[in-house]
Scaffold this active site. Structure first.
Site, PDB file in Angstrom:
ATOM      1  N   ASP A  59       5.988  59.882  31.532  1.00 48.24           N
ATOM      2  CA  ASP A  59       5.259  61.172  31.021  1.00 48.24           C
ATOM      3  C   ASP A  59       5.615  62.512  31.701  1.00 48.24           C
ATOM      4  OD1 ASP A  59       3.660  59.494  29.452  1.00 48.24           O
ATOM      5  OD2 ASP A  59       2.097  59.728  30.964  1.00 48.24           O
ATOM      6  N   ASN A 129      -1.093  69.709  30.281  1.00 44.45           N
ATOM      7  CA  ASN A 129      -2.267  69.010  30.840  1.00 44.45           C
ATOM      8  C   ASN A 129      -3.258  69.661  31.604  1.00 44.45           C
ATOM      9  OD1 ASN A 129      -1.190  66.454  30.047  1.00 44.45           O
ATOM     10  ND2 ASN A 129      -0.407  65.783  32.002  1.00 44.45           N
ATOM     11  N   GLU A 130      -2.971  70.273  32.383  1.00 47.55           N
ATOM     12  CA  GLU A 130      -3.966  71.159  33.275  1.00 47.55           C
ATOM     13  C   GLU A 130      -3.576  72.275  34.148  1.00 47.55           C
ATOM     14  OE1 GLU A 130      -2.340  68.678  36.064  1.00 47.55           O
ATOM     15  OE2 GLU A 130      -3.645  67.658  34.328  1.00 47.55           O
ATOM     16  N   ALA A 171      -5.336  62.446  32.254  1.00 46.39           N
ATOM     17  CA  ALA A 171      -4.289  62.476  33.208  1.00 46.39           C
ATOM     18  C   ALA A 171      -5.134  62.940  34.673  1.00 46.39           C
ATOM     19  CB  ALA A 171      -3.554  63.422  33.092  1.00 46.39           C
ATOM     20  N   TYR A 172      -4.686  63.965  35.370  1.00 42.62           N
ATOM     21  CA  TYR A 172      -5.492  64.077  36.912  1.00 42.62           C
ATOM     22  C   TYR A 172      -7.165  64.307  36.665  1.00 42.62           C
ATOM     23  CZ  TYR A 172      -5.844  66.551  41.377  1.00 42.62           C
ATOM     24  OH  TYR A 172      -6.154  66.927  42.530  1.00 42.62           O
ATOM     25  N   ASN A 173      -7.442  64.943  35.349  1.00 45.13           N
ATOM     26  CA  ASN A 173      -8.843  65.080  34.962  1.00 45.13           C
ATOM     27  C   ASN A 173      -9.688  63.769  34.944  1.00 45.13           C
ATOM     28  OD1 ASN A 173     -11.315  66.758  33.641  1.00 45.13           O
ATOM     29  ND2 ASN A 173     -10.598  65.082  32.257  1.00 45.13           N
ATOM     30  N   SER A 175      -8.653  61.042  36.798  1.00 43.99           N
ATOM     31  CA  SER A 175      -8.811  60.504  38.053  1.00 43.99           C
ATOM     32  C   SER A 175      -9.816  61.354  38.975  1.00 43.99           C
ATOM     33  CB  SER A 175      -7.440  60.976  38.885  1.00 43.99           C
ATOM     34  OG  SER A 175      -6.369  60.150  38.120  1.00 43.99           O
TER      35      SER A 175
END
Length: 270
Positions: A59, A129-130, A171-173, A175
């Site tokens: 990714d 992504n963020e 993704a991070y969101n 988690s």
């Protein structure tokens, strides 16, 4: 609230001609071996000449490739030769041209971040992504959050917070216990990271045309960094985030396992 929304992210079922391919690969032995094999089978032209750019890795490489070719009109098709592959298709070295002709095409719009550091300098970056803000020391961050120029949280005491696109919601969101968003949703996720006060605040879903402003309270004592995907700015005092109205990337998935299906599967994972 600004009602002049940018065009939504969307998927298209539209065959493309994939006669000329450009391959990029991560530095791993597995990815480099795939690069050599596929180049010998299908040829390997420059990205400027290619109909499709094929990314071989994980990714991280896919995000890097999307950033590099943002706005070029070149679709990116990833095959997993890395450790994480949510954005990637299964690796197969046969019938690649046929797979590309049948693939689903998704247009994604990144977030635009404008971060102002303690010296008053503005830094701009795009995030697929963020955009995330994180405390830099052992002391919690103190943030004031506004949406479309209206203060919604006078003070959020936390490790940080993030604004995620549908593409980045897994993704991070995820988690950080944020919601998973369908890729076609015209929404952004505003998610706290280890909120201390208000402890029960779990974040918000915002329309994708909303502008989020985050002011760092007491930035000298409680420094905060801001990241747009892999671009990090240290010691920021103000961050503005909104979806781009002009930039877009194009990503391809095998028709039998498209992005909508991947996200739906993730929603029911336990």
């Amino acid at each position: 609230m600004n009602q002049s929304a940018p065009p939504p992210q969307h998927s298209r079922l539209q065959p493309i001609a994939a006669e000329k391919l450009a391959f990029v690969a991560s530095d791993t032995n597995e990815a480099q071996a795939a690069l050599k094999d596929l180049s010998s089978r299908y040829g390997n032209v420059s990205a400027e000449e290619a109909d499709v750019i094929v990314a071989l890795g994980g990714d991280g490489l896919m995000l890097q490739t999307l950033h590099t070719h943002m706005g070029s009109g070149k679709p990116i098709y990833g095959m997993n030769r890395g450790s994480v592959g949510f954005l990637m298709n299964e690796y197969q070295n046969n019938d690649l041209v046929e797979r590309l002709a049948k693939a689903d095409i998704t247009t994604i719009r990144p977030l635009e971040m404008t971060a102002t550091d303690e010296e008053g300098e503005e830094h701009k970056a795009l995030a697929i992504n963020e955009v995330s803000l994180l405390r830099q020391t052992s002391q919690a961050a103190r943030l004031k959050i506004s949406v479309d120029d209206r203060v919604r949280l006078e003070e959020l005491v936390c490790d940080g917070c993030l604004v995620a696109t549908p593409a980045g919601s897994t993704a991070y969101n995820l988690s950080a216990h944020g919601p998973i968003l369908p890729i076609s949703a015209q929404l952004l996720a505003l998610t706290p990271i280890s909120a201390f006060r208000p402890r029960r605040w779990r974040g918000a879903l915002l329309p994708n045309w909303a502008k989020v402003d985050i002011e760092i309270l007491n930035p000298h004592k409680r420094p905060v960094s801001a990241s747009a995907d892999h671009t990090e700015i240290r010691r920021v005092k103000h961050v503005s985030v909104s979806e781009s109205a002009v930039s877009e990337g194009i990503i391809m998935f095998d028709s039998d396992h498209g992005w909508d299906e991947r996200i739906l599967t993730e929603m029911f994972r336990y």
